[in-house]
Design a protein around this motif. Structure first.
Motif, PDB file in Angstrom:
ATOM      1  N   ASN A  96      41.291  42.598  41.558  1.00 38.13           N
ATOM      2  CA  ASN A  96      41.905  43.247  40.414  1.00 38.13           C
ATOM      3  C   ASN A  96      41.482  42.496  39.149  1.00 38.13           C
ATOM      4  O   ASN A  96      41.859  41.335  38.945  1.00 38.13           O
ATOM      5  N   SER A  97      40.682  43.126  38.299  1.00 38.65           N
ATOM      6  CA  SER A  97      40.178  42.459  37.098  1.00 38.65           C
ATOM      7  C   SER A  97      41.269  42.189  36.076  1.00 38.65           C
ATOM      8  O   SER A  97      41.044  41.448  35.115  1.00 38.65           O
ATOM      9  N   HIS A  98      42.470  42.760  36.263  1.00 36.67           N
ATOM     10  CA  HIS A  98      43.587  42.480  35.363  1.00 36.67           C
ATOM     11  C   HIS A  98      44.458  41.329  35.868  1.00 36.67           C
ATOM     12  O   HIS A  98      45.342  40.879  35.148  1.00 36.67           O
ATOM     13  N   SER A  99      44.204  40.855  37.071  1.00 41.27           N
ATOM     14  CA  SER A  99      45.018  39.773  37.633  1.00 41.27           C
ATOM     15  C   SER A  99      44.532  38.422  37.121  1.00 41.27           C
ATOM     16  O   SER A  99      43.343  38.088  37.249  1.00 41.27           O
ATOM     17  N   PRO A 100      45.405  37.594  36.562  1.00 43.18           N
ATOM     18  CA  PRO A 100      44.989  36.236  36.162  1.00 43.18           C
ATOM     19  C   PRO A 100      44.448  35.425  37.334  1.00 43.18           C
ATOM     20  O   PRO A 100      43.562  34.583  37.152  1.00 43.18           O
ATOM     21  N   ALA A 101      44.933  35.677  38.548  1.00 43.95           N
ATOM     22  CA  ALA A 101      44.467  34.931  39.715  1.00 43.95           C
ATOM     23  C   ALA A 101      42.982  35.156  39.968  1.00 43.95           C
ATOM     24  O   ALA A 101      42.299  34.274  40.504  1.00 43.95           O
ATOM     25  N   THR A 102      42.472  36.336  39.590  1.00 43.57           N
ATOM     26  CA  THR A 102      41.047  36.619  39.768  1.00 43.57           C
ATOM     27  C   THR A 102      40.191  35.569  39.076  1.00 43.57           C
ATOM     28  O   THR A 102      39.142  35.168  39.591  1.00 43.57           O
ATOM     29  N   TYR A 103      40.630  35.082  37.944  1.00 41.32           N
ATOM     30  CA  TYR A 103      39.855  34.120  37.163  1.00 41.32           C
ATOM     31  C   TYR A 103      40.251  32.674  37.488  1.00 41.32           C
ATOM     32  O   TYR A 103      39.386  31.805  37.597  1.00 41.32           O
TER      33      TYR A 103
END
Length: 361
Positions: A96-103
């Motif tokens: 999910n590109s909106h999830s902070p965890a992605t980054y």
């Protein structure tokens, strides 16, 4: 003859330095930021409620979690703010590109800057990142991210401590699930003992060079050096294979791809030592140079490069840390000892040349 021996010794140093420069980047690229060892042991207790076709394990010495989903349904990994983070299912792996965890989970230390659209309250925007049904990711809930150990560890670092029990929420459709596990501090080993054993061993192997240069015991000593190179080379090949298995590689094909992608120089070092051992046993010309060059590469790229296991309680291999330390010690002993043996033989050959009278015209 003296010039030839000195030229060979110089070539050993030059080749070693060149190989160091060539191998620095690929070696660091293995497993992105996979550690060479740690004192924090991450374990997975399982998924609750249990799903027979949903499995989770720890890889890369605890640096990542690996989830494999054979349920035939998409399962979501929940991020740090309760938002969907990963989706793993029959159609692949999505983030999910909106999830902070992605980054945040892109690095082991979680220091990636968040883009403006990283909003856990926003609707998921799924981006496919892999085929298959297996996802691997760093998860700060299963790691110790502080620069200093916990207070209880600082008070008694010689004892094992439970740092915390951790959970990572999942969602199977509308059903909530959770990965459960533990994070423990494990006291590191006594590095001085391992270094002392390695130094004594490499001095003993290096002494074979003196015998290998003698006329009476030279053949047997040279054979012993060749056998040791075969052993050290085999161990040096096995170690990167173990690292790939610990990083989640599946089957012969998966291990081969991992080796060629991130461990190719370590693999070539081990194979080179095996070739040098065979070359030595076959009594080929210039075996002394081959011994020294193969030993130097073995010591640097398969020994020193993995020496962190002497100071860390958890090693990035699928076998016990004790076995990992023995393997690295064997490689160091073989590598440095073989280098010394080869250089001593070169030196003995140079001295013998000075004592040989020049032929009369």
């Amino acid at each position: 003859m003296i010039r030839t021996a000195l030229a060979r010794a110089g070539l050993i140093a030059a080749a070693t330095c060149a190989a160091t420069l060539l191998t620095a980047a690929p070696a660091a690229a293995h497993g992105a930021d996979a550690p060479n060892g740690t004192d924090y042991r991450t374990r997975v207790a399982g998924v609750t409620p249990a799903r027979p076709d949903l499995t989770v394990r720890v890889i890369e010495a605890g640096a990542r979690l690996e989830l494999t989903n054979h349920t035939g349904r998409p399962v979501e990994v929940i991020g740090y703010s309760g938002e969907p983070y990963l989706r793993v299912g029959p159609d692949g792996v999505f983030e999910n590109s909106h999830s902070p965890a992605t980054y945040l989970n892109r690095t082991l230390v979680g220091d990636t800057a968040l883009p403006a659209d990283a909003d856990p309250a926003a609707p998921p925007s799924w981006r496919r990142i892999a085929d298959g049904t297996t996802a691997r990711w760093h998860d700060q809930r299963a790691l110790w991210q502080e620069s200093t150990p916990p207070a209880e560890v600082r008070a008694a670092p010689e004892r094992e401590h439970r740092v915390r029990d951790w959970t990572v929420p999942l969602r199977d459709g509308t059903d909530p699930l959770a990965i459960g596990g533990t994070l423990d501090w494990v006291p590191p080993p006594d590095a001085y003992t391992w270094w002392a054993v390695s130094i004594v061993g490499l001095l003993a192997v290096g002494a074979l060079g003196l015998f290998a240069a003698a006329s009476t015991a030279g053949a047997r000593a040279l054979t012993a050096v060749g056998v040791l190179l075969l052993v050290g080379g085999a161990v040096a090949v096995l170690h990167p294979v173990g690292r790939e298995l610990d990083a989640g590689a599946q089957g012969v094909g998966g291990v081969a791809v991992g080796l060629l992608g991130g461990q190719v120089w370590a693999l070539l070092t081990g194979l080179g030592a095996l070739a040098a051992g065979w070359y030595t046993l076959a009594r080929r010309p210039a075996a002394d140079f081959v011994i020294a060059l193969a030993g130097a590469c073995l010591a640097l790229f398969a020994g020193v490069a993995n020496a962190a296991v002497f100071t860390r309680s958890v090693a990035p291999v699928p076998w016990s840390p004790g076995i990992a330390r023995v393997m690295v010690a064997v490689v160091l002993i073989t590598g440095v000892g073989a280098t010394a043996a080869g250089v001593l033989r070169l030196h003995a050959a140079a001295r013998a040349a000075t004592r040989t009278p020049a032929p009369t015209p």
